[in-house]
Every structure is written in C-alpha cells, then in structure tokens.
Design a protein around this motif. Structure first.
Motif, PDB file in Angstrom:
ATOM      1  N   ASN A 177      27.504 -40.268-106.193  1.00 32.31           N
ATOM      2  CA  ASN A 177      28.146 -39.363-105.246  1.00 32.31           C
ATOM      3  C   ASN A 177      27.829 -39.668-103.780  1.00 32.31           C
ATOM      4  O   ASN A 177      28.710 -39.721-102.934  1.00 32.31           O
ATOM      5  N   ASP A 178      26.543 -39.882-103.492  1.00 34.26           N
ATOM      6  CA  ASP A 178      26.143 -40.045-102.089  1.00 34.26           C
ATOM      7  C   ASP A 178      25.311 -41.309-101.849  1.00 34.26           C
ATOM      8  O   ASP A 178      24.659 -41.432-100.820  1.00 34.26           O
ATOM      9  N   THR A 179      25.308 -42.229-102.799  1.00 23.12           N
ATOM     10  CA  THR A 179      24.570 -43.482-102.554  1.00 23.12           C
ATOM     11  C   THR A 179      25.490 -44.686-102.726  1.00 23.12           C
ATOM     12  O   THR A 179      26.447 -44.661-103.518  1.00 23.12           O
ATOM     13  N   TYR A 180      25.173 -45.719-101.971  1.00 23.47           N
ATOM     14  CA  TYR A 180      25.935 -46.969-101.976  1.00 23.47           C
ATOM     15  C   TYR A 180      24.951 -48.105-102.183  1.00 23.47           C
ATOM     16  O   TYR A 180      23.790 -48.013-101.782  1.00 23.47           O
ATOM     17  N   ARG A 181      25.437 -49.199-102.774  1.00 22.48           N
ATOM     18  CA  ARG A 181      24.635 -50.418-102.814  1.00 22.48           C
ATOM     19  C   ARG A 181      25.258 -51.356-101.794  1.00 22.48           C
ATOM     20  O   ARG A 181      26.449 -51.655-101.850  1.00 22.48           O
ATOM     21  N   LEU A 182      24.455 -51.773-100.823  1.00 25.92           N
ATOM     22  CA  LEU A 182      25.011 -52.567 -99.715  1.00 25.92           C
ATOM     23  C   LEU A 182      25.427 -53.961-100.198  1.00 25.92           C
ATOM     24  O   LEU A 182      24.730 -54.582-101.000  1.00 25.92           O
ATOM     25  N   THR A 183      26.556 -54.429 -99.642  1.00 28.36           N
ATOM     26  CA  THR A 183      26.922 -55.832 -99.870  1.00 28.36           C
ATOM     27  C   THR A 183      26.878 -56.588 -98.533  1.00 28.36           C
ATOM     28  O   THR A 183      26.763 -57.797 -98.507  1.00 28.36           O
ATOM     29  N   ASP A 184      26.944 -55.837 -97.436  1.00 27.48           N
ATOM     30  CA  ASP A 184      26.853 -56.471 -96.113  1.00 27.48           C
ATOM     31  C   ASP A 184      26.512 -55.401 -95.079  1.00 27.48           C
ATOM     32  O   ASP A 184      26.611 -54.198 -95.348  1.00 27.48           O
ATOM     33  N   GLY A 241      22.109 -47.390 -99.693  1.00 26.43           N
ATOM     34  CA  GLY A 241      22.378 -46.510 -98.557  1.00 26.43           C
ATOM     35  C   GLY A 241      22.567 -45.107 -99.108  1.00 26.43           C
ATOM     36  O   GLY A 241      23.186 -44.941-100.166  1.00 26.43           O
ATOM     37  N   LYS A 242      22.005 -44.128 -98.418  1.00 20.03           N
ATOM     38  CA  LYS A 242      22.128 -42.736 -98.894  1.00 20.03           C
ATOM     39  C   LYS A 242      22.732 -41.905 -97.772  1.00 20.03           C
ATOM     40  O   LYS A 242      22.192 -41.899 -96.651  1.00 20.03           O
ATOM     41  N   LEU A 243      23.836 -41.238 -98.068  1.00 21.52           N
ATOM     42  CA  LEU A 243      24.418 -40.327 -97.074  1.00 21.52           C
ATOM     43  C   LEU A 243      23.453 -39.176 -96.885  1.00 21.52           C
ATOM     44  O   LEU A 243      23.094 -38.504 -97.859  1.00 21.52           O
ATOM     45  N   ILE A 244      23.015 -38.995 -95.660  1.00 19.19           N
ATOM     46  CA  ILE A 244      21.977 -37.985 -95.428  1.00 19.19           C
ATOM     47  C   ILE A 244      22.606 -36.614 -95.225  1.00 19.19           C
ATOM     48  O   ILE A 244      23.564 -36.464 -94.452  1.00 19.19           O
ATOM     49  N   GLU A 245      22.053 -35.633 -95.926  1.00 19.03           N
ATOM     50  CA  GLU A 245      22.482 -34.249 -95.714  1.00 19.03           C
ATOM     51  C   GLU A 245      21.677 -33.712 -94.535  1.00 19.03           C
ATOM     52  O   GLU A 245      20.439 -33.712 -94.576  1.00 19.03           O
ATOM     53  N   GLY A 246      22.365 -33.306 -93.477  1.00 19.65           N
ATOM     54  CA  GLY A 246      21.656 -32.773 -92.315  1.00 19.65           C
ATOM     55  C   GLY A 246      22.462 -33.049 -91.055  1.00 19.65           C
ATOM     56  O   GLY A 246      23.396 -33.850 -91.066  1.00 19.65           O
ATOM     57  N   GLN A 247      22.095 -32.376 -89.995  1.00 23.58           N
ATOM     58  CA  GLN A 247      22.795 -32.563 -88.716  1.00 23.58           C
ATOM     59  C   GLN A 247      21.962 -33.474 -87.830  1.00 23.58           C
ATOM     60  O   GLN A 247      20.799 -33.183 -87.568  1.00 23.58           O
ATOM     61  N   ARG A 248      22.568 -34.591 -87.400  1.00 21.85           N
ATOM     62  CA  ARG A 248      21.815 -35.571 -86.620  1.00 21.85           C
ATOM     63  C   ARG A 248      22.133 -35.445 -85.127  1.00 21.85           C
ATOM     64  O   ARG A 248      23.280 -35.267 -84.746  1.00 21.85           O
ATOM     65  N   TYR A 249      21.093 -35.537 -84.316  1.00 23.46           N
ATOM     66  CA  TYR A 249      21.260 -35.515 -82.868  1.00 23.46           C
ATOM     67  C   TYR A 249      20.576 -36.747 -82.286  1.00 23.46           C
ATOM     68  O   TYR A 249      19.399 -36.989 -82.556  1.00 23.46           O
ATOM     69  N   ASP A 250      21.297 -37.516 -81.495  1.00 25.85           N
ATOM     70  CA  ASP A 250      20.745 -38.701 -80.835  1.00 25.85           C
ATOM     71  C   ASP A 250      20.274 -38.278 -79.448  1.00 25.85           C
ATOM     72  O   ASP A 250      21.085 -37.987 -78.564  1.00 25.85           O
ATOM     73  N   ILE A 251      18.947 -38.250 -79.275  1.00 28.05           N
ATOM     74  CA  ILE A 251      18.369 -37.759 -78.016  1.00 28.05           C
ATOM     75  C   ILE A 251      18.813 -38.604 -76.821  1.00 28.05           C
ATOM     76  O   ILE A 251      18.845 -38.130 -75.683  1.00 28.05           O
ATOM     77  N   GLY A 252      19.171 -39.853 -77.077  1.00 35.38           N
ATOM     78  CA  GLY A 252      19.631 -40.734 -75.990  1.00 35.38           C
ATOM     79  C   GLY A 252      21.048 -40.412 -75.523  1.00 35.38           C
ATOM     80  O   GLY A 252      21.509 -40.962 -74.529  1.00 35.38           O
ATOM     81  N   SER A 253      21.730 -39.525 -76.248  1.00 33.87           N
ATOM     82  CA  SER A 253      23.077 -39.113 -75.832  1.00 33.87           C
ATOM     83  C   SER A 253      22.980 -37.726 -75.208  1.00 33.87           C
ATOM     84  O   SER A 253      22.488 -36.785 -75.840  1.00 33.87           O
TER      85      SER A 253
END
Ligand code: UTP
Length: 271
Positions: A177-184, A241-253
C-alpha cells in the motif's frame, strides 16, 4: 534495533540568508523550541540512543543549546525557579559532534559518520525537515519497514509535479500500500521526473552506503550528493521507499516555516 542516528547540520542555509549567517536555520525558533529539537525528540521517540550531529564553525549555537548552562542553572536554583528549565526539557540523549569543514554536500556530511556508525544499520534525519505525525513518528515508520526487510528504507512524499525539480525523485515498483522498491533515483530532475514520489529527510541505511559514499564524485551543484550514493547502492542492495504519514515542513522555505509557526501557535492557544 536502530540505535544510532546522524543529523547533518553543517549546510550554509543559503535560502534563509541573511539571518542564517548568524542563526543556523536548524535553530530557527518554533514557539520556544528550536527546529532541531523537534527532530532530536522524534529520534528519541523512534528508539534512537546515540546521535552524531555534523556541524561546522558557524553552528556552535547548536552545540551550546544541547549542553548544560551552569550559570543559568545556578541562577534559577538561587531564585527557586528551576521548574523554568523544564519547559521544555532539553532532550536527555548522548550527542556526539563532528565538524564538516566545508559544506561539500549531504553525501560528504553523512560519510563523516562512518566510524560513529561502526558497521551497523543507522538512521539519518535532516533537521530542516520537521514532520508532524498523528500516529507514529516518521523515523519510526521507516524503522518498522526496516525491521521487516533488513534493507535500507527512505522516506517519501507525493509532490506536485512543478516542485519535483527541488527533490530527489524515485522510480519504483509498488511493494505494498505505502511502500515501493526503488529501481532508480534522480536528483532534482529538470525534465521527465520518473514519478511524483520525492525523497524527504528521513532515512535508514545499511552500512553499505558508506562504501558507495566513499566512491561518489561531485554531482549536481558541484556537491557530493547522497542521491548518487543511493543510486550506486541500488546496484548491490534493495532500497525501499515508504510514503510517510505526517505533515512535512521545510524550515528552509519561508512559506513552510510560517505555516508551521501558525500551526504550533494555534495549537498552543487551544491548549
Ligand atoms: P539542505 O540542502 O536543505 O540545506 O540540506 P542547506 O544547504 O544548508 O540549505 P540551502 O539549500 O542552501 O538553503 C539538508 C540538511 O543537510 C545539512 C544542512 O545543514 C541541512 O540541515 N548539510 C547540507 C550538511 O550538513 N552539509 C552539507 O554539505 C550540506
């Protein structure tokens, strides 16, 4: 099982100039706590026991913050106001420091943690990415995936196409559901991003990443890119790769920083 984390905080913070000339963006206040404290608390909540912070000559404020202030403590004790030190507590965790003399890129900063990590799987948290969660801290979400597969896991977020050129972007096969195996993986794709799945600042790596980081050359922006290390790692190991549950804030923005301040302030007001 993942007990060690590296927090790289030696960048120049050019998007936050001029204030970042003297105040590291990792120390920008969010209410009465600096940004980096949120990330240290997240690490502790996720089971981390030892942290290596990568700092630089202009980041002594970070080292001072996590240290005792004997003078202040003596003053508060005299005034019977020691309770003021407890709100909020400085996290109680062993923090090691190393300096990155020149900010040559995230790949170079992480590489400096090789002897600290000592051949164990470990976590990386970028202190300018604050991720507020409902159920489980974002690093813990990755550690749970690592516990299943015993291979590297990186945090992902779905990002609007027009902003993908600011991120590492993965190509991957859906695993659950929320994980991927990276190919690139591609750093800041200018055209044809391989997906809308962007890498955000939480990672769990096997120590094999160091072998790759030792070999990479300067990449985009003339920097040693962690993305290039991950791309090389993909040749010998799986990365999830795991889709993270949560709200992300980039302090540099500025936009994100203001949104986070508003969010925290309105929460404080509403108790
Ligand atoms: P960023 O690229 O977001 O931060 O790195 P920056 O380079 O400081 O900021 P801008 O883009 O110029 O505004 C993510 C994290 O990695 C650290 C930074 O301090 C930040 O916390 N970093 C980056 C290092 O420790 N060393 C580096 O060489 C580069």
């Amino acid at each position: 099982m993942i007990k060690k984390a590296i927090i790289p905080a030696a960048g120049y913070g050019t998007r936050s100039l001029p204030i970042s000339k003297v105040i590291p963006k990792e120390m920008f206040p969010i209410g009465i706590k600096p940004a980096i404290q949120y990330v240290v608390e997240e690490a502790i909540e996720s089971g981390i026991e030892q942290i290596l912070m990568v700092v630089s000559r202009s980041k002594n404020l970070i080292v001072d913050y996590f240290d005792h202030s004997l003078e202040l403590e003596a003053f508060l004790e005299r005034k019977n106001k020691m309770h003021l030190m407890d709100a909020p507590n400085i996290p109680d965790i062993q923090i090691h420091y190393t300096r990155q003399p020149i900010a040559k890129g995230l790949g170079d900063a992480i590489r400096l943690g090789k002897s600290f990590v000592n051949d164990e799987p470990f976590a990386v948290l970028l202190p300018d990415d604050i991720i507020l969660h409902k159920h489980s801290p974002s690093l813990k979400q990755l550690i749970d995936v690592f516990t299943k597969y015993k291979e590297s896991v990186i945090g992902l977020q779905t990002v609007d196409e027009k902003y993908l050129n600011q991120y590492g972007v993965i190509k991957g096969k859906k695993h659950s559901n929320d994980t991927y195996r990276l190919t690139d993986i591609v750093e800041k794709p200018k055209i044809n991003p391989p997906s809308q799945l962007a890498v955000i600042g939480r990672y769990v790596f096997t120590p094999m990443i160091f072998e790759q980081l030792d070999k990479i050359k300067r990449g985009i922006g003339g920097e040693y890119q962690l993305t290039d290390g991950m791309k090389a790692l993909l040749q010998s190991e799986n990365i999830y790769g795991k889709l993270i549950e949560g709200q992300r804030y980039d302090i540099g923005s500025m936009d994100d920083y203001m949104k986070l301040l508003n969010f925290v302030y309105s929460n404080m007001k509403n108790g």
